[in-house]
Each structure stands twice: as structure tokens, then as C-alpha cells.
Design a protein around this motif. Structure first.
Motif, mmCIF file in Angstrom:
data_model
loop_
_atom_site.group_PDB
_atom_site.id
_atom_site.type_symbol
_atom_site.label_atom_id
_atom_site.label_comp_id
_atom_site.label_asym_id
_atom_site.label_seq_id
_atom_site.Cartn_x
_atom_site.Cartn_y
_atom_site.Cartn_z
ATOM 1 N N PHE A 84 8.876 2.651 7.423
ATOM 2 C CA PHE A 84 8.665 1.818 6.141
ATOM 3 C C PHE A 84 9.763 1.332 5.392
ATOM 4 O O PHE A 84 10.421 2.102 4.536
ATOM 5 C CB PHE A 84 7.724 2.547 5.272
ATOM 6 N N GLN A 85 10.526 0.436 5.880
ATOM 7 C CA GLN A 85 11.726 -0.042 5.221
ATOM 8 C C GLN A 85 11.534 -0.764 3.775
ATOM 9 O O GLN A 85 12.241 -0.747 2.878
ATOM 10 C CB GLN A 85 12.525 -1.287 6.138
ATOM 11 N N ARG A 86 10.215 -1.278 3.657
ATOM 12 C CA ARG A 86 10.188 -1.998 2.259
ATOM 13 C C ARG A 86 8.511 -1.997 2.185
ATOM 14 O O ARG A 86 7.483 -1.583 3.180
ATOM 15 C CB ARG A 86 10.563 -3.496 2.457
ATOM 16 N N PRO A 87 7.966 -2.142 0.955
ATOM 17 C CA PRO A 87 6.643 -2.223 0.885
ATOM 18 C C PRO A 87 5.867 -2.888 2.084
ATOM 19 O O PRO A 87 6.032 -4.247 2.327
ATOM 20 C CB PRO A 87 6.166 -2.965 -0.467
ATOM 21 N N ASN A 88 4.585 -2.537 2.491
ATOM 22 C CA ASN A 88 3.723 -3.272 3.532
ATOM 23 C C ASN A 88 2.392 -3.127 3.094
ATOM 24 O O ASN A 88 2.078 -2.107 2.143
ATOM 25 C CB ASN A 88 4.355 -2.420 4.695
ATOM 26 N N GLY A 118 0.632 -1.197 0.175
ATOM 27 C CA GLY A 118 0.071 -0.075 0.064
ATOM 28 C C GLY A 118 0.733 1.466 0.001
ATOM 29 O O GLY A 118 2.104 1.350 0.358
ATOM 30 N N ILE A 119 0.229 2.244 -0.404
ATOM 31 C CA ILE A 119 0.852 3.634 -0.533
ATOM 32 C C ILE A 119 -0.069 4.550 0.198
ATOM 33 O O ILE A 119 -1.235 4.611 0.139
ATOM 34 C CB ILE A 119 1.054 4.042 -1.913
ATOM 35 N N GLU A 130 -5.352 -0.332 8.944
ATOM 36 C CA GLU A 130 -5.203 -0.202 7.415
ATOM 37 C C GLU A 130 -4.969 0.989 6.673
ATOM 38 O O GLU A 130 -5.167 1.847 7.717
ATOM 39 C CB GLU A 130 -6.530 -1.002 6.758
ATOM 40 N N PHE A 131 -4.423 1.017 5.746
ATOM 41 C CA PHE A 131 -4.241 2.259 5.013
ATOM 42 C C PHE A 131 -5.285 2.899 4.613
ATOM 43 O O PHE A 131 -5.555 4.158 4.622
ATOM 44 C CB PHE A 131 -3.224 2.306 3.809
ATOM 45 N N VAL A 172 -0.188 8.439 8.489
ATOM 46 C CA VAL A 172 0.845 7.638 7.910
ATOM 47 C C VAL A 172 1.266 8.135 6.464
ATOM 48 O O VAL A 172 0.747 8.359 5.565
ATOM 49 C CB VAL A 172 -0.178 6.153 7.780
ATOM 50 N N ASP A 173 2.652 8.079 6.364
ATOM 51 C CA ASP A 173 3.542 8.511 5.194
ATOM 52 C C ASP A 173 4.211 7.217 4.880
ATOM 53 O O ASP A 173 5.349 6.972 5.542
ATOM 54 C CB ASP A 173 4.206 9.806 5.610
#
Length: 314
Positions: free
Chosen positions: A226-230, A181-182, A269-270, A218-219
Motif C-alpha cells: 500500500f504505497q498510498r490510500p486505496n 479504506g483502512i 473490497e476491504f 489485508v493490512d
């Protein structure tokens, strides 16, 4: 083996592994940036006990010193979390790529042993794993206890409850949720100083216009959180939100969260707003403040945390 078949018998450990120090790759602690990976080497002390040598940076941009001269308790908690992942991957053979899910994390820091000097501080983290459940020769759930020593002094202790899932099982659990997610927040952050931060980009709360309540901000561009996609909001970000909400609730004096008891009830959740509430608890000692923080999303509890510690300023 069927999904429901869980064994509790431990897997034998080769004696040759004991008392041998092994270096740590950052992938073993689920980091992609070396400056955010704190364990340096590990050693097996017994079947379910591990010793991890870790380094607490004195100048980390995100985990900056608190109160001007103490290592951030959340830096210590993150070091514990990484040490547990290391123990399960390196010590028990849990494959890289499996998901490490903490449903609870409690820790207590002894600030007198966490003074910040002019150089990184080496600490010894002992990881003890218990109540392990096994499937297919690998642990899938268990409890973790940590003790952190620095220079012979007890710097921190902690306890957690964790489980592991393969990527395939995790995707089934998450259903139709996108694998990555972004989130780029539109709302302005709370003023950094009020939230106990020095940089606006580290603030994870925005105003709601209601006392004691904020929206999670949340950014996914944040390099440490955010080390990697989540596909969901990481637990460490929720702990940071709890710390900032507690700081805001206490007021200008702020709080150093030397003791935290946290429970994670569901994924944040995003796609939906997450409301963070904080209430200062009555009857605390003059030199200590306690704050209860809750997170709710879509009418359901996401996490609860109780933070206690001295005031950050006076």
C-alpha cells in the motif's frame, strides 16, 4: 466527446522522441518509496514500442530472493507492471492521477537468467502496446506485451490487458465506496515459513480451519503493498495471496511461481471477507508443480490464477 465514442486511430509521435533516454520519476510508476520503484529510464523505440531500463534489487525486504538464489518472479511481474504504467504516462501522455486497471497479467520467468548476486541486477524491459483504443487523443485501453532481458539472455516474458480511467470516471464506477479504506486485520497470519515468507508482516492469509482454504488478510499499513490510500485491495496483493496459497497447498516443498496466468474479475473490497482456495493440479512433471488459486467475495469470483514452477525446496 461522449463516453461511448472510442477511436482506434493512433496519435502521431514526434520523431525527435525516438532513441532518447529519459529519466524516471517514481510518480510515473505510481510509487511513493524509491526502494519500491524499479524502472530507471525509458526510450521510445517505435510508435508503440518502448525500452525501459530497470533494476532488480538483490536485497528487497518484501520481494526477497526465492529458492535462496533467484529473483522473485513477482518482483519481475511488478517491474513489468511499472514499466507499462511508465510507457503510457510518459509515452502517450496519460495524465498522472489516472487509474491503471489490469484485468489480466500473465508472465513466465526463466530462472536461469534471474540469479541473485551481491548487487542489484540491471534488466532491459521492452514494452509493446497494441489494440489501443483512444478517446480525446489519449489511450483508454489496450494490450501490453513485455520481454525482459538480462545480459543478453531472455529472463522473462509477459502479457496483460489494461485500461485507464480519469479520477472522475473512476469515482462514478465505484459509487458509494469510500475513496480511501483502512484495513487492520484481527486474525493471526498463517505461520510465515509455511506460506513461503520470512516475516509475519508479509503474510496475507489467515487460517479458516478448512483444508485448502484461507481468508485474505489485508493490512493497509504494509509499506510496499500500500504505497498510498486505496479504495480496494491492490492486484499485487492478490497475486501475493495466490503465491502464498499455492505454497501452502504444495506443502513444505513450496513453489517458485515461474509461470503465472491470472485474471481479475472484480474489485476485492476491504469490508467483506475474501476466501482464497488453492488446489494442486494432477499430472504435473516431477520437477514442476501447478496450482490453481481462486478468490471469492460475497459469493462472487474476484480473481483466478494458475501458478506453475519448480519446488522451492528440493
Amino acid at each position: 466527446m461522449p463516453e461511448a465514442a472510442v477511436l482506434i486511430d493512433p496519435v502521431p509521435v514526434m520523431d525527435a522522441e525516438a532513441e532518447v533516454a529519459h529519466p524516471v520519476g517514481i510518480d510515473m510508476v505510481h510509487r511513493t518509496r524509491s526502494e519500491d520503484a524499479f524502472p530507471r529510464n525509458w526510450m521510445r523505440l517505435a510508435h508503440d514500442r518502448f525500452s525501459v531500463t530497470a533494476v532488480l534489487p538483490h536485497d528487497h525486504v518484501f520481494f526477497a530472493p526465492v529458492g535462496g538464489d533467484r529473483h522473485d518472479p513477482l518482483l519481475v511481474a511488478e517491474t513489468m507492471r511499472q514499466s507499462a504504467m511508465l510507457a503510457f504516462h510518459a509515452g502517450y501522455g496519460v495524465p498522472l492521477g489516472h487509474h491503471f486497471l489490469l484485468s489480466g497479467l500473465d508472465f513466465t520467468c526463466h530462472q536461469e537468467h534471474l540469479r541473485v548476486g551481491g548487487a542489484p541486477a540491471e534488466v532491459d524491459v521492452e514494452v509493446y502496446c497494441s489494440d489501443l483504443k483512444w478517446r480525446g487523443g489519449q489511450p483508454v485501453a489496450g494490450r501490453v506485451a513485455w520481454t525482459v532481458h538480462r545480459g543478453g539472455g531472455l529472463a522473462a516474458t509477459g502479457m496483460g490487458v489494461t485500461r485507464f480511467t480519469s479520477p472522475e470516471v473512476y469515482r462514478r464506477m465505484r459509487g458509494e465506496t469510500p475513496a480511501a479504506g483502512i484495513s487492520i486485520p484481527a486474525a493471526a497470519p498463517v505461520p510465515a515459513a509455511r506460506a513461503g515468507r520470512s516475516r509475519a508482516e508479509d503474510v496475507v492469509l489467515s487460517e479458516t480451519g478448512r483444508d485448502g482454504q484461507w481468508d485474505l488478510r489485508v493490512d493497509t499499513r504494509h509499506p510496499t503493498l500500500f504505497q498510498r490510500p486505496n479504495d480496494h485491495v491492490p492486484g499485487m496483493l492478490l497475486l501475493e495471496a495466490a503465491r502464498q496459497a499455492a505454497f501452502l497447498a504444495v506443502g513444505p516443498a513450496g513453489i517458485v511461481p515461474a509461470r503465472t496466468v491470472s485474471r481479475f474479475h472484480r474489485y476485492a473490497e476491504f469490508a467483506s471477507p475474501c476466501r482464497i482456495g488453492a488446489v494442486v493440479q494432477p499430472g504435473t512433471a516431477a520437477d514442476t508443480v501447478t496450482v490453481q488459486v481462486t478468490g471469492h467475495q460475497d459469493g462472487e469470483p474476484v480473481f483466478t490464477a494458475v501458478l506453475s514452477g519448480p519446488r522451492a525446496h528440493g
